[in-house]
Design an enzyme around this catalytic site. Structure first.
Site, PDB file in Angstrom:
ATOM      1  N   ALA A  36       0.737  -1.244  -0.031  1.00 13.15           N
ATOM      2  CA  ALA A  36       0.078  -0.030  -0.131  1.00 13.15           C
ATOM      3  C   ALA A  36       0.953   1.160  -0.130  1.00 13.15           C
ATOM      4  O   ALA A  36       0.414   2.314  -0.440  1.00 13.15           O
ATOM      5  CB  ALA A  36      -1.082   0.169   1.099  1.00 13.15           C
ATOM      6  N   LYS A  71      15.325  -2.785   4.370  1.00 17.78           N
ATOM      7  CA  LYS A  71      14.435  -2.865   2.839  1.00 17.78           C
ATOM      8  C   LYS A  71      14.594  -1.235   2.566  1.00 17.78           C
ATOM      9  O   LYS A  71      14.186  -0.427   3.377  1.00 17.78           O
ATOM     10  CB  LYS A  71      13.120  -3.240   3.235  1.00 17.78           C
ATOM     11  CG  LYS A  71      12.994  -4.702   3.570  1.00 17.78           C
ATOM     12  CD  LYS A  71      11.619  -5.166   3.646  1.00 17.78           C
ATOM     13  CE  LYS A  71      11.565  -6.658   4.354  1.00 17.78           C
ATOM     14  NZ  LYS A  71       9.977  -6.834   4.595  1.00 17.78           N
ATOM     15  N   LYS A 186      -1.791  -8.580   1.042  1.00 16.42           N
ATOM     16  CA  LYS A 186      -1.733  -7.078   1.342  1.00 16.42           C
ATOM     17  C   LYS A 186      -3.156  -6.433   0.921  1.00 16.42           C
ATOM     18  O   LYS A 186      -3.725  -7.061   0.026  1.00 16.42           O
ATOM     19  CB  LYS A 186      -0.673  -6.565   0.404  1.00 16.42           C
ATOM     20  CG  LYS A 186       0.602  -7.113   0.929  1.00 16.42           C
ATOM     21  CD  LYS A 186       1.113  -6.739   2.363  1.00 16.42           C
ATOM     22  CE  LYS A 186       2.558  -7.029   2.446  1.00 16.42           C
ATOM     23  NZ  LYS A 186       3.120  -6.725   3.660  1.00 16.42           N
ATOM     24  N   HIS A 317       7.832 -10.666  12.800  1.00 17.65           N
ATOM     25  CA  HIS A 317       8.088 -10.030  11.546  1.00 17.65           C
ATOM     26  C   HIS A 317       9.280 -10.544  10.722  1.00 17.65           C
ATOM     27  O   HIS A 317      10.468 -10.477  11.042  1.00 17.65           O
ATOM     28  CB  HIS A 317       8.247  -8.624  11.341  1.00 17.65           C
ATOM     29  CG  HIS A 317       8.422  -8.023   9.900  1.00 17.65           C
ATOM     30  ND1 HIS A 317       9.465  -7.554   9.604  1.00 17.65           N
ATOM     31  CD2 HIS A 317       7.807  -7.798   8.959  1.00 17.65           C
ATOM     32  CE1 HIS A 317       9.588  -6.738   8.513  1.00 17.65           C
ATOM     33  NE2 HIS A 317       8.595  -7.281   7.963  1.00 17.65           N
TER      34      HIS A 317
END
Length: 387
Positions: A36, A71, A186, A317
């Site tokens: 998103a 990331k 997602k 995560h």
């Protein structure tokens, strides 16, 4: 000299860290990935993951390695910070992991106790825990005290918004056939109706009982999260992840109180203190710390102790290679996130059977760095000297 548990008595206290090697590698993804945050223009598609490796060797020949990651931006910064403070490890007793963590933290205290600083420390801390478990000839989960030999596993990598729904459905079907325990897709499209249709299609394919979660990646404001959350209630999701800004503890608490669907968040936080805000405010049903972000295993264990006391479930995560062991040691039944992205970095792979990821019986984390990871390395730094 008497032997005890494979070690000469007194050896552990006389051993010292002699050598540290840091490596910065960039792992390319097979295709750009979008969630998103990309659709709203906050970020560009993800094309690679920066990996900070740390290898540690002691004077008595014990070895351990760990890693953290970034990331998008941040990898070179993590490497630079780790390079500055890595010399603090030389001469230290590798058993004193908690004290070493504090030493490394205070060495860079001017830049704080969260964010890039703790992510740099994480690689070194995880290497020390790997070394400690290897020296004991135990998998890390057993060193910590395992509650289980396998952990429920769900997959994320097949459900990104950059994939058309047909591809998502194909991936979900293949994952279920492979034996995965659940899937996460997602959400966070500009039009929430598009999200609802995608979730409905996945639920119809997999059936009412198969575990399905969604992840909004901090996309919604409070009213939108409440409306979409209520619309998703009939989907019987096992959680809604990051519906709000990661630091909005009060907003997540409102959602957790109002919705039947569990709320999950925490992955973007980089300190124990930040997770404490979620825990004390009743903001989550599933806490999602990331050892590579919060400063390593030493800090992760502080979070899980608080979470267990509060009766929370856990789903760390990313980085399943680390979190599988930490999940196995958590008292309450957790979930581990299956991502195959990091598999090329190591010579070993993890096994999934009957919806669960099996804890390897190899000592330490149970992984060795691959030649491919070495080939992707762009910078290294060494402190001390190999014995």
């Amino acid at each position: 000299m008497a032997l005890q548990g494979g070690l000469a008595v007194g050896e552990a206290t006389s051993d010292r860290i002699a050598w540290v090697k840091l490596s910065l590698a960039f792992l390319p993804l097979k295709r750009p990935i979008s969630d998103a945050k990309v659709l709203t223009g906050r970020q560009k598609p993800l094309t690679e993951v920066a990996i900070l490796f740390c290898e540690i060797e002691t004077a008595n020949g014990h070895f351990g390695h760990g890693f953290s990651y970034s990331k998008r931006a941040g990898g070179p910064g993590m490497f630079a910070h780790a390079k500055e403070i890595s010399g603090e490890l030389i001469g230290e007793d590798p058993n004193d992991i908690a004290r070493i963590w504090e030493k490394l933290c205070w060495a860079g205290a001017s830049v704080g106790r969260s964010g890039l600083a703790t992510q740099a420390i994480a690689a070194m801390d995880i290497a020390l825990w790997d070394l400690k478990a290897k020296r004991a000839d135990l998998p890390l989960a057993k060193l910590l005290g395992a509650h289980r030999d396998s952990v429920l596993a769900y997959n994320t990598s097949g459900g990104f918004l950059s994939s058309p729904i047909e591809e998502v459905l194909e991936s979900c079907a293949a994952l279920k056939e492979r034996g995965i325990g659940g899937v996460k897709i997602k959400v966070g499209q500009p039009d929430p109706m598009v999200d609802l249709k995608r979730v409905e299609a996945v639920r119809k394919l997999l059936g009412d009982a198969f575990p399905v979660a969604v992840d909004a990646n901090q996309q919604w404001d409070r009213p939108t999260a409440m409306r979409v959350g209520r619309a998703l209630e009939p989907m019987n999701l096992f959680w809604i992840e990051e519906p709000l800004d990661a630091y909005d503890a009060a907003g997540h608490a409102q959602l957790a109180a109002a919705l039947d669907t569990p709320i999950a968040t925490g992955e973007m936080l980089t300190s124990v203190a930040e997770h404490y805000e979620l825990i004390r405010n009743d903001s989550v049903d599933f806490i999602q710390p990331d050892a590579g972000r919060v400063g390593g295993i030493t800090q992760f264990l502080k979070i899980t102790a608080m979470a267990d006391f509060k009766g929370l479930k856990m789903a760390p995560h990313f980085a399943m290679e680390i979190h599988l062991h930490l999940c196995a040691a958590y008292p309450r039944e957790p979930w581990v996130e299956h991502f195959d992205w990091l598999e090329p970095l190591f010579n070993e792979t993890l096994e999934i059977k009957d919806g669960r990821m099996i804890v390897p019986n190899r000592p330490g984390l149970g992984f060795t760095i691959s030649e491919q990871a070495r080939a992707w390395t762009v910078d290294t730094h060494e402190a001390g000297k190999r014995m």
